[in-house]
Design an enzyme around this catalytic site. Structure first.
Site, PDB file in Angstrom:
ATOM      1  N   GLY A 190       0.830  -1.203   0.000  1.00 27.31           N
ATOM      2  CA  GLY A 190       0.000   0.000   0.000  1.00 27.31           C
ATOM      3  C   GLY A 190       0.865   1.253   0.000  1.00 27.31           C
ATOM      4  O   GLY A 190       1.214   1.764  -1.056  1.00 27.31           O
ATOM      5  N   TYR A 249       4.766  -2.168  -1.289  1.00 30.78           N
ATOM      6  CA  TYR A 249       5.307  -1.465  -0.127  1.00 30.78           C
ATOM      7  C   TYR A 249       5.786  -2.423   0.968  1.00 30.78           C
ATOM      8  O   TYR A 249       6.448  -1.988   1.920  1.00 30.78           O
ATOM      9  CB  TYR A 249       4.297  -0.463   0.441  1.00 30.78           C
ATOM     10  CG  TYR A 249       4.964   0.560   1.332  1.00 30.78           C
ATOM     11  CD1 TYR A 249       5.686   1.616   0.782  1.00 30.78           C
ATOM     12  CD2 TYR A 249       4.913   0.445   2.712  1.00 30.78           C
ATOM     13  CE1 TYR A 249       6.335   2.530   1.592  1.00 30.78           C
ATOM     14  CE2 TYR A 249       5.558   1.361   3.528  1.00 30.78           C
ATOM     15  CZ  TYR A 249       6.269   2.405   2.961  1.00 30.78           C
ATOM     16  OH  TYR A 249       6.922   3.309   3.767  1.00 30.78           O
ATOM     17  N   HIS A 291       2.057  -6.844 -11.229  1.00 32.09           N
ATOM     18  CA  HIS A 291       2.449  -6.468  -9.877  1.00 32.09           C
ATOM     19  C   HIS A 291       2.068  -7.545  -8.862  1.00 32.09           C
ATOM     20  O   HIS A 291       2.835  -7.839  -7.954  1.00 32.09           O
ATOM     21  CB  HIS A 291       1.758  -5.141  -9.530  1.00 32.09           C
ATOM     22  CG  HIS A 291       2.261  -4.465  -8.305  1.00 32.09           C
ATOM     23  ND1 HIS A 291       3.495  -3.855  -8.245  1.00 32.09           N
ATOM     24  CD2 HIS A 291       1.686  -4.271  -7.091  1.00 32.09           C
ATOM     25  CE1 HIS A 291       3.664  -3.316  -7.045  1.00 32.09           C
ATOM     26  NE2 HIS A 291       2.580  -3.557  -6.325  1.00 32.09           N
TER      27      HIS A 291
END
Length: 482
Positions: free
Chosen positions: A124, A220, A456
């Site tokens: 995030g 992240y 991703h």
């Protein structure tokens, strides 16, 4: 009273929550814009950035009977013949604040008593490991288009490991605090809370205390994992503290360095025909993304032009269709349904599902923008921490889906160049089912693997190749070349 306050805080944040998959939605960029505007003094995570000079005892609460209470008898809509145990619930990490983190744990169908345990973290910052990792990527089930039934994921990672999904920090997914200020957090506190979670969880599941332990995650989590790992290794030196038998970490499409995040993304856009020569040249000529550098108006202009050129491309997987009414007629190259996030959102907000998971009745969201936008500490780079971990003796793998435009393979290559570690096994294609699964380079104390055709969220788009890579990681072997 505490539950009522928790519900008020959760619902008051709904205007600031969203989920991956929304057209143009980018939680990482939202958080980075705020951080970049705040930075006036160069700052990076040093080797001891997340570790206190003197040990502060971790809260350990009573865990008797909680494992049995957390057992999930059956998830609504799960297919018949489910042959593994599931658990989910809350672990208190700060009783004075009423802060508790939510987890979902899927044991292996076979060899659960000997297979390692893997902690999975989504990034995030502010995004859910239950909705992302468990339900969309590597978990045992996928949510069907009816949002009420589940299908078995035959490439689930719990085939080879017992997998623990953690929603962190508080405010993400079902995790919560009764103290509203806890929703303003950052890297250091997230590492501390995740460590406190693990110590308490291992008290609840003591049979896993001596088991081989790994951490994996993406995006992240390139910050979360190195800093949590550093804290674990430091605290393992305290003889009267729980020793976590950490063996290795795997960072997927990981945001670890702000300079390479920018240069790698725009170079990827250019080499994949997303931006023009003129825009790319404008960025090269006008932008200095190094630590402490000033971002000029000309640089901002060309970055804006690049994002405009990207337009309606879903740059978490640049060749995938967007979720729309036309999605069924334009299938993803990988076969992944781009509307999966919508199905998950509806499923995890169904009251009977929340009851079966032992979750408090809240409006679940995949990403909480309040948490990301109000993030306090985000080092410019965690590469020094990764270098420290490489020297610690644990296994360090970095993997990259090669159709991701958010944290692309070019960024990861630039990251590795900064680590300045020599090559031991030169680049070669690794094979899966008689096709190239991706490419490998074995460095000193580091392994780099690409997964061909994955975006991703690697296990979403290439589940078979992802499981093959992950199995090699656990075995400590480079992926096969034939």
């Amino acid at each position: 009273m505490k539950i009522a306050f928790h519900l008020f805080v959760h619902f008051s944040l709904l205007v600031l929550v969203s989920c991956y998959g929304g057209n143009g939605y980018d939680p990482l960029e939202n958080a980075l814009k705020i951080q970049r505007s705040r930075r006036t003094i160069p700052k990076h995570a040093s080797k001891d950035a997340t570790v206190e000079n003197s040990y502060i005892p971790v809260y350990v609460g009573p865990q008797d009977g909680l494992k049995d209470a957390d057992k999930v008898s059956e998830l609504p809509g799960q297919p018949a013949g489910t042959d593994f145990d599931q658990y989910s619930g809350y672990v208190t990490v700060d009783p004075s604040h009423g802060r508790a983190l939510f987890y979902y744990f899927a044991e292996s169908p076979i060899n659960s008593s000997t297979n390692p345990i893997v902690l999975w973290l989504n990034g995030g910052p502010g995004c859910s490991s239950i909705g992302g990792g468990a339900m969309m990527e590597l978990g045992p089930f996928r949510v069907n288009a009816d949002s009420t039934t589940l299908s078995r994921n035959k490439y689930a990672w719990n085939n080879v490991a017992n997998v623990l999904f953690l929603e962190s920090p508080a405010g993400v997914g079902y995790s919560y605090s009764n103290t509203s200020s806890d929703y303003t957090t950052g890297d250091a506190q997230t590492a501390k809370d995740s460590y406190a979670f693990l110590v308490n969880w291992l008290e609840r599941f003591p049979e896993y205390k001596t088991r081989d332990f790994y951490i994996a995650g993406e995006s992240y989590a390139g910050h979360y994992i190195p800093q949590l790992t550093q804290l674990i290794l430091q605290n393992n030196k305290i003889t009267n503290q729980t020793v976590i038998n950490l063996k290795g970490i795997a960072l997927g499409n990981a945001y670890v360095d702000d300079e390479t995040s920018n240069t790698g993304m725009y170079d990827y856009f250019w080499t994949h025909a997303i931006i023009s020569d003129e825009i790319h040249e404008g960025i090269i000529s006008n932008c200095n993304f190094s630590e402490g550098a000033n971002i000029t108006g000309e640089c901002n202009y060309y970055q804006s032009e690049a994002l405009t050129a990207k337009s309606s491309i879903y740059f978490y997987d640049i060749y995938a269709p967007l979720c729309s009414t036309f999605s069924n007629s334009t299938p993803s190259i990988s076969g992944f349904d781009p509307c999966t996030g919508n199905y998950i959102h509806k499923y995890l907000n169904t009251p009977v599902v929340q009851q079966s998971l032992h979750a408090k009745p809240v409006q679940w969201e995949n990403c909480n923008d309040f948490v990301g936008i109000h993030w306090k500490d985000m080092p410019f780079t965690v590469l020094p921490v990764i270098q420290d971990l490489m020297a610690s003796g644990i296994s360090v793998w970095i993997y990259s889906g090669d159709t991701d435009g958010r944290v692309p393979v070019t960024t990861t290559r630039y990251d590795i160049n900064k680590l300045q570690t020599p090559v031991k096994t030169p680049w070669y294609p690794w094979m899966y089912q008689d096709e190239v699964g991706g490419y490998v380079v074995g460095y000193q104390n580091l392994t780099f693997v690409t997964i061909r055709g994955a975006g991703h969220f690697v296990p979403s788009y290439q589940p078979g190749r992802a499981l093959a890579f992950f199995t090699s990681f656990l075995e400590g072997k480079l992926p096969p070349d034939q």
